[in-house]
Design a protein around this motif. Structure first.
Motif, PDB file in Angstrom:
ATOM      1  N   PRO A  46      81.569 -15.991  37.100  1.00  0.00           N
ATOM      2  CA  PRO A  46      81.919 -14.830  36.431  1.00  0.00           C
ATOM      3  C   PRO A  46      83.310 -14.351  36.849  1.00  0.00           C
ATOM      4  O   PRO A  46      83.812 -14.982  38.022  1.00  0.00           O
ATOM      5  CB  PRO A  46      81.306 -13.519  36.897  1.00  0.00           C
ATOM      6  CG  PRO A  46      80.706 -14.032  37.866  1.00  0.00           C
ATOM      7  CD  PRO A  46      80.475 -15.262  38.009  1.00  0.00           C
TER       8      PRO A  46
ATOM      9  N   PHE B 294      93.144 -21.424  34.485  1.00  0.00           N
ATOM     10  CA  PHE B 294      91.673 -21.397  34.589  1.00  0.00           C
ATOM     11  C   PHE B 294      91.004 -22.802  34.450  1.00  0.00           C
ATOM     12  O   PHE B 294      90.184 -23.003  35.328  1.00  0.00           O
ATOM     13  CB  PHE B 294      91.187 -20.423  33.397  1.00  0.00           C
ATOM     14  CG  PHE B 294      89.533 -20.573  32.998  1.00  0.00           C
ATOM     15  CD1 PHE B 294      88.688 -20.421  33.791  1.00  0.00           C
ATOM     16  CD2 PHE B 294      89.520 -21.312  31.794  1.00  0.00           C
ATOM     17  CE1 PHE B 294      87.576 -20.629  33.387  1.00  0.00           C
ATOM     18  CE2 PHE B 294      87.984 -21.446  31.329  1.00  0.00           C
ATOM     19  CZ  PHE B 294      87.138 -21.366  32.259  1.00  0.00           C
TER      20      PHE B 294
ATOM     21  N   ARG C 298      76.770 -21.782  29.875  1.00  0.00           N
ATOM     22  CA  ARG C 298      77.709 -20.708  29.874  1.00  0.00           C
ATOM     23  C   ARG C 298      77.929 -20.129  28.366  1.00  0.00           C
ATOM     24  O   ARG C 298      77.345 -20.938  27.321  1.00  0.00           O
ATOM     25  CB  ARG C 298      79.136 -20.809  30.327  1.00  0.00           C
ATOM     26  CG  ARG C 298      79.818 -22.223  29.709  1.00  0.00           C
ATOM     27  CD  ARG C 298      81.153 -22.599  30.103  1.00  0.00           C
ATOM     28  NE  ARG C 298      81.677 -23.657  29.780  1.00  0.00           N
ATOM     29  CZ  ARG C 298      82.849 -24.324  30.244  1.00  0.00           C
ATOM     30  NH1 ARG C 298      83.226 -24.044  31.489  1.00  0.00           N
ATOM     31  NH2 ARG C 298      83.099 -25.469  29.869  1.00  0.00           N
TER      32      ARG C 298
HETATM   33  N1  GLU Z   1      85.048 -17.394  34.601  1.00  0.00           N
HETATM   34  C1  GLU Z   1      84.740 -17.798  33.370  1.00  0.00           C
HETATM   35  C2  GLU Z   1      84.096 -16.621  32.520  1.00  0.00           C
HETATM   36  O1  GLU Z   1      83.558 -15.572  32.959  1.00  0.00           O
HETATM   37  C3  GLU Z   1      83.252 -18.832  33.450  1.00  0.00           C
HETATM   38  C4  GLU Z   1      83.423 -19.643  32.465  1.00  0.00           C
HETATM   39  C5  GLU Z   1      82.411 -20.856  33.053  1.00  0.00           C
HETATM   40  O2  GLU Z   1      81.251 -20.475  33.296  1.00  0.00           O
HETATM   41  O3  GLU Z   1      82.871 -21.886  33.261  1.00  0.00           O
HETATM   42  O4  GLU Z   1      83.794 -16.573  31.213  1.00  0.00           O
END
Ligand code: GLU
Length: 531
Positions: A9, A242, A260
């Motif tokens: 997250p 990112f 995800r």
């Molecule tokens: N930090 C990203 C998000 O919260 C993570 C994506 C992933 O799980 O790769 O959407």
């Protein structure tokens, strides 16, 4: 190879249920396979990531029992690895510094591979042809190709993509002459940074290629390379974006399955290229269906409670919320709904996750919560309910009596506050319902009579109450059962609750009688005011 998944997250605020459902699916999958469930905090957005958001996230995970393996990885601690990865790609000819903006430093881009036969996620799909707008020159340089196609109305529609999107590209003028062939110039473009600007092009032909992968949930997904641009990896200020950080960390953490939200489907095409560029095998992907509201739009705060904290505050049990969210897009393959955690772990497979959007049904969630509350041990229920009660919790004996009567009816602990009428004559009444229920003169006369009976009868029993209510209905010409609601409302102020006989018995005969009389007076007063 051991199964490794991670929840990654970005801690920028409250924890949305969609996000925590991603954690739940990762957790269930890891526990089912006997693999590891890692936690990576993607905190590289320094302006939006806060310690408070991280703490909130950790609290939510703990509350829901989402225990993770090993230490937390904070993405900001991995910066060196991110920068090293870029150097590695540059050395392989897969990254380049783009022209710097005035006064700034060059951002670094990843080059979608032009010619890498070993990159098997790219395949040819056949010849393609585009009509070009002759007034927009086709520009080609080491960062890609830009041009305009022609809209239905004949207007230019700008487009740009990576060089790799245009194998065997030829540009033609109106007479059909070939003005340019990309293959003949590609070395000069990539290595010597030659650039071209070609006017009067009306047509482009090329061999279309696409990148594809097989998603465990969505099946095969693909995207043409002529719709993809080279990807910025390091901004002019030296900070990694990112995509780079995400992929490098997944390599570092040896992640085997990425589970995800499907808002990342588009990113995944790029990520697969980065895995290749860094010499790693891309993991398996499973993109979860979006959680939507009743009109099929992404579920948000506007549709109702959307954050884990909201549900917790309102008195949802962690087990119930976990269970409900696990079923939001997944099913065990039979009609089980209320499932213990171990049952979910045993039954969980990604193949059983649905690809269609999952609709959040707040009634179903309430009922699920109610089912969990109903089977709580009584002592635990009383302790939990006490936290949501008003001062009346101090009336211990009565509180337990009421709790016993109400446990099977509570759907969320927030409702406990409405038990006030069992303890005090001061309780809220819904005005509109009140006026409607007392509108009939027969009903009012019947209630008045009942109040007298209740007042003069010292020992209430269920049998006596049933008989007296039936008799009163009969003698005042009211249909059987029609006195219940007005009676309930005058005695308790609410339209629902436990059985009326038990409610009246707990409140007491004379107290109920007083409340009925008081209601009748209020009604008369309001009516005479209205006249
Ligand atoms: N930090 C990203 C998000 O919260 C993570 C994506 C992933 O799980 O790769 O959407």
């Amino acid at each position: 190879m051991d199964t490794v998944v991670r929840f990654a997250p970005s801690p920028t605020g409250q924890v949305h249920i969609g996000n925590i459902r991603t954690a739940i699916f990762n957790w269930l999958f890891a526990r089912h396979c006997g693999g590891s469930f890692l936690l990576r905090i993607e905190d590289t957005d320094l302006e939006r990531s806060t310690r408070q958001a991280i703490d909130t996230l950790l609290e939510c995970m703990e509350w829901l029992g989402l225990n993770f393996d090993g230490e937390i990885m904070y993405q900001t601690s991995q910066r060196e690895a991110h920068i090293k990865a870029v150097e590695q790609m540059t050395a392989k000819g897969l990254a380049y510094a783009a022209p710097a903006p005035e006064g700034g430093r060059s951002p670094i881009f990843f080059r979608v591979p032009w010619d890498r036969p070993d990159f098997t996620a790219i395949r040819e799909t056949g010849p393609a042809e585009l009509e070009l707008h002759p007034e927009t020159p086709v520009k080609i340089d080491f960062t890609g190709v830009s041009f305009s196609t022609v809209s239905k109305k004949g207007a230019p529609m700008p487009a740009a993509a990576c060089l790799a999107g245009f194998r065997q590209m030829k540009l033609y003028d109106g007479a059909g002459n070939v003005l340019f062939e990309l293959e003949k110039n590609i070395d000069g473009i990539i290595h010597d940074k030659q650039s071209f600007s070609l006017g009067n092009c009306v047509k482009m032909t090329f061999l279309r290629r696409e990148i594809f992968y097989k998603d465990i949930i969505k099946g095969e997904l693909s995207k043409p390379l002529d719709g993809i641009k080279d990807l910025i990896m390091v901004r002019g200020d030296g900070s990694p974006v990112f995509h780079l950080a995400n992929v490098v960390d997944d390599i570092t953490q040896k992640v085997t399955h990425i589970i995800r939200g499907d808002d990342h489907v588009e990113n995944t095409y790029r990520h697969i290229m980065l895995f290749y560029a860094l010499g790693s095998k891309a993991p398996e992907y499973a993109h979860l269906p979006m959680i939507v509201n009743s009109s099929g739009k992404p579920y948000s705060k506007r549709d109702g409670d959307a954050f884990v904290g909201d549900f917790r505050e309102k008195g949802f049990l962690a087990e119930a919320l976990f269970n409900y969210l696990a079923l939001l897009g997944w099913s065990p393959g039979d009609d089980r709904e209320k499932m213990a955690k171990q049952e979910m772990i045993d039954a969980f497979t990604l193949e059983r996750v649905k690809s269609a959007p999952a609709q959040l049904d707040s009634n179903k969630l309430l009922n699920m919560n109610g089912a969990y509350i109903a089977e709580m041990p009584f002592e635990k229920f009383v302790a939990y309910a006490g936290k949501y009660a008003g001062d009346f919790v101090n009336d211990k004996v009565r509180f337990e009596q009421v709790a016993r009567l109400m446990q099977s009816r509570v759907k969320q602990f927030g409702q406990v506050a409405s038990w006030q009428y069992f303890f005090s004559d001061d309780f809220p009444v819904d005005e509109k319902v009140f006026k409607k229920q007392l509108a009939s003169a027969e009903v009012r006369a019947a209630l008045n009579f009942l109040a007298g009976e209740l007042n003069s009868h010292s020992e209430l029993t269920k049998e006596w109450l049933h008989i007296i209510i039936s008799k009163t209905e009969e003698s005042f010409g009211i249909m059987h059962g029609k006195l219940f609601q007005p009676l309930r409302l005058t005695v308790s102020g609410v339209a629902g609750g436990a059985e009326l006989d038990e409610t009246i018995m707990l409140i007491g005969g004379s107290r109920s009688a007083m409340r009925i009389s008081r209601s009748l007076e209020v009604y008369q007063k309001e009516m005479s005011h209205g006249e």
